[in-house]
Design a protein around this motif. Structure first.
Motif, PDB file in Angstrom:
ATOM      1  N   GLU A   1       0.820  -1.209   0.000  1.00  0.00           N
ATOM      2  CA  GLU A   1       0.000   0.000   0.000  1.00  0.00           C
ATOM      3  C   GLU A   1       0.852   1.256   0.000  1.00  0.00           C
ATOM      4  OE1 GLU A   1      -2.612  -0.265   3.332  1.00  0.00           O
ATOM      5  OE2 GLU A   1      -3.962  -1.724   2.375  1.00  0.00           O
ATOM      6  N   TYR A   2       2.033   1.165   0.619  1.00  0.00           N
ATOM      7  CA  TYR A   2       2.901   2.331   0.725  1.00  0.00           C
ATOM      8  C   TYR A   2       3.993   2.377  -0.346  1.00  0.00           C
ATOM      9  CZ  TYR A   2       1.092   4.023   5.188  1.00  0.00           C
ATOM     10  OH  TYR A   2       0.284   4.556   6.174  1.00  0.00           O
ATOM     11  N   GLY A   3       4.378   1.217  -0.902  1.00  0.00           N
ATOM     12  CA  GLY A   3       5.534   1.225  -1.785  1.00  0.00           C
ATOM     13  C   GLY A   3       5.308   0.777  -3.212  1.00  0.00           C
ATOM     14  N   ALA A   4       4.209   0.084  -3.496  1.00  0.00           N
ATOM     15  CA  ALA A   4       3.957  -0.370  -4.862  1.00  0.00           C
ATOM     16  C   ALA A   4       3.596   0.809  -5.769  1.00  0.00           C
ATOM     17  CB  ALA A   4       2.835  -1.403  -4.876  1.00  0.00           C
ATOM     18  N   PHE A   5       3.636   0.560  -7.074  1.00  0.00           N
ATOM     19  CA  PHE A   5       3.224   1.591  -8.029  1.00  0.00           C
ATOM     20  C   PHE A   5       1.721   1.460  -8.247  1.00  0.00           C
ATOM     21  CE2 PHE A   5       2.489   3.883 -11.835  1.00  0.00           C
ATOM     22  CZ  PHE A   5       3.508   4.824 -11.940  1.00  0.00           C
TER      23      PHE A   5
ATOM     24  N   PRO B   1      -3.283   9.621  -1.455  1.00  0.00           N
ATOM     25  CA  PRO B   1      -2.054   8.897  -1.087  1.00  0.00           C
ATOM     26  C   PRO B   1      -1.945   8.706   0.423  1.00  0.00           C
ATOM     27  CG  PRO B   1      -1.548  11.184  -1.576  1.00  0.00           C
ATOM     28  CD  PRO B   1      -2.998  10.994  -1.925  1.00  0.00           C
ATOM     29  N   ASN B   2      -1.156   7.711   0.822  1.00  0.00           N
ATOM     30  CA  ASN B   2      -0.914   7.483   2.240  1.00  0.00           C
ATOM     31  C   ASN B   2      -0.015   8.552   2.838  1.00  0.00           C
ATOM     32  OD1 ASN B   2      -2.311   4.882   2.690  1.00  0.00           O
ATOM     33  ND2 ASN B   2      -0.855   4.132   1.168  1.00  0.00           N
ATOM     34  N   TYR B   3       0.838   9.154   2.013  1.00  0.00           N
ATOM     35  CA  TYR B   3       1.653  10.296   2.429  1.00  0.00           C
ATOM     36  C   TYR B   3       1.838  11.178   1.205  1.00  0.00           C
ATOM     37  CZ  TYR B   3       5.329   7.317   0.453  1.00  0.00           C
ATOM     38  OH  TYR B   3       6.071   6.512  -0.379  1.00  0.00           O
ATOM     39  N   SER B   4       2.150  12.425   1.407  1.00  0.00           N
ATOM     40  CA  SER B   4       2.071  13.411   0.331  1.00  0.00           C
ATOM     41  C   SER B   4       2.993  13.118  -0.848  1.00  0.00           C
ATOM     42  CB  SER B   4       2.378  14.808   0.882  1.00  0.00           C
ATOM     43  OG  SER B   4       3.671  14.848   1.466  1.00  0.00           O
ATOM     44  N   ALA B   5       4.164  12.539  -0.577  1.00  0.00           N
ATOM     45  CA  ALA B   5       5.132  12.303  -1.660  1.00  0.00           C
ATOM     46  C   ALA B   5       4.919  10.972  -2.367  1.00  0.00           C
ATOM     47  CB  ALA B   5       6.552  12.373  -1.108  1.00  0.00           C
TER      48      ALA B   5
ATOM     49  N   PRO C   1       2.874   9.700  -4.623  1.00  0.00           N
ATOM     50  CA  PRO C   1       2.752   9.638  -6.092  1.00  0.00           C
ATOM     51  C   PRO C   1       4.082   9.804  -6.817  1.00  0.00           C
ATOM     52  CG  PRO C   1       1.017  10.998  -5.148  1.00  0.00           C
ATOM     53  CD  PRO C   1       1.994  10.725  -4.043  1.00  0.00           C
ATOM     54  N   TYR C   2       5.094  10.303  -6.129  1.00  0.00           N
ATOM     55  CA  TYR C   2       6.422  10.484  -6.734  1.00  0.00           C
ATOM     56  C   TYR C   2       7.383   9.375  -6.312  1.00  0.00           C
ATOM     57  CZ  TYR C   2       4.212  15.064  -7.055  1.00  0.00           C
ATOM     58  OH  TYR C   2       3.323  16.073  -7.291  1.00  0.00           O
ATOM     59  N   THR C   3       7.398   9.051  -5.023  1.00  0.00           N
ATOM     60  CA  THR C   3       8.340   8.036  -4.540  1.00  0.00           C
ATOM     61  C   THR C   3       8.033   6.652  -5.090  1.00  0.00           C
ATOM     62  OG1 THR C   3       7.020   7.671  -2.535  1.00  0.00           O
ATOM     63  CG2 THR C   3       8.787   9.311  -2.416  1.00  0.00           C
ATOM     64  N   MET C   4       6.773   6.388  -5.447  1.00  0.00           N
ATOM     65  CA  MET C   4       6.425   5.054  -5.938  1.00  0.00           C
ATOM     66  C   MET C   4       7.120   4.735  -7.261  1.00  0.00           C
ATOM     67  SD  MET C   4       2.505   5.430  -7.316  1.00  0.00           S
ATOM     68  CE  MET C   4       2.068   6.469  -8.713  1.00  0.00           C
ATOM     69  N   PHE C   5       7.598   5.769  -7.970  1.00  0.00           N
ATOM     70  CA  PHE C   5       8.328   5.530  -9.210  1.00  0.00           C
ATOM     71  C   PHE C   5       9.654   4.819  -8.938  1.00  0.00           C
ATOM     72  CE2 PHE C   5       5.316   8.494 -10.930  1.00  0.00           C
ATOM     73  CZ  PHE C   5       5.252   8.210 -12.286  1.00  0.00           C
ATOM     74  N   LEU C   6      10.146   4.910  -7.684  1.00  0.00           N
ATOM     75  CA  LEU C   6      11.365   4.209  -7.290  1.00  0.00           C
ATOM     76  C   LEU C   6      11.098   3.028  -6.368  1.00  0.00           C
ATOM     77  CD1 LEU C   6      13.926   7.101  -6.615  1.00  0.00           C
ATOM     78  CD2 LEU C   6      13.996   5.417  -8.463  1.00  0.00           C
TER      79      LEU C   6
END
Length: 220
Positions: free
Chosen positions: A52-56, A66-70, A72-77
């Motif tokens: 839920e927090y790390g998948a794309f 999102p679960n946290y504000s960033a 939508p961006y961090t999931m790309f990595l």
């Protein structure tokens, strides 16, 4: 010809710190999640929480909260460090080990890391653009296809490459596309070919741009 020269990699000893770090991170995460899956430690819901927090999640690029504000961006990595299970992890890590070594010889570990990050982002972008639904995506395969694309592109543009070499590389690209199509069908549409395509395209473009010239190949 450079395509064949990659076989000399075994005789060279480039710094593999980042390669070891990537493999270790992926393995530690999957081992922890597998242990939790069997109820040996932590909660059996740990994998779901981590996904839920790390998948794309394509929905996060739309109107999902999102679960946290960033996220939508961090999931790309972050998606590249997660896998669907031990088999998925094993296949990807063996492939990473095989592909990363010639890249390290060709470019050195700094440019290898740049290429890996760029192709990971490219895999996420490909999935974002072409995924038909809202199912999540995990795995390092976008970056793996990116490394392969970089190696093939460097060989394709190499000054010593002739028409036969370039024809062979072109046919290999077509074979990869066919392999993805067959595997997508065999897995009932559960193959993230979009990430493979995105990573491969970025690798094909970035490889020759960041690789040194043939006379200055990295051999430390």
């Amino acid at each position: 010809m450079e395509w064949r020269a990659f076989a000399l990699e075994a005789k060279l000893k480039p710094n593999r710190f980042f390669l070891y770090l990537l493999i270790t991170a992926c393995c530690v995460i999957e081992i922890a999640l597998s242990v939790a899956d069997h109820g040996l430690l932590w909660s059996t819901h740990l994998r779901r929480l981590v996904l839920e927090y790390g998948a794309f999640w394509p929905g996060l690029l739309g109107n999902w909260q999102p679960n946290y504000s960033a996220q939508p961006y961090t999931m790309f990595l972050t998606h590249s460090f997660l896998h669907s299970g031990p088999i998925h992890l094993t296949v990807n890590m063996i492939t990473l080990w095989s592909l990363a070594r010639p890249v390290l010889v060709r470019m050195g570990q700094g440019k290898f890391l740049v290429l890996y990050v760029a192709t990971t982002l490219g895999g996420g972008a490909g999935f974002a653009l072409f995924a038909p639904g809202l199912q999540p995506m995990v795995g390092a395969s976008g970056a793996l296809f990116g490394l392969l694309g970089a190696l093939m592109a460097c060989a394709f543009v190499h000054p010593d490459a002739d028409k036969v070499d370039r024809r062979h590389i072109s046919l290999t690209v077509l074979a990869l596309a066919g392999f993805n199509l067959v595997l997508w069908w065999a897995l009932g549409g559960q193959l993230a070919w979009q990430a493979h395509l995105g990573g491969f395209i970025v690798g094909w473009i970035a490889g020759p741009l960041i690789a040194p010239t043939p006379d200055n190949e990295h051999t430390e």
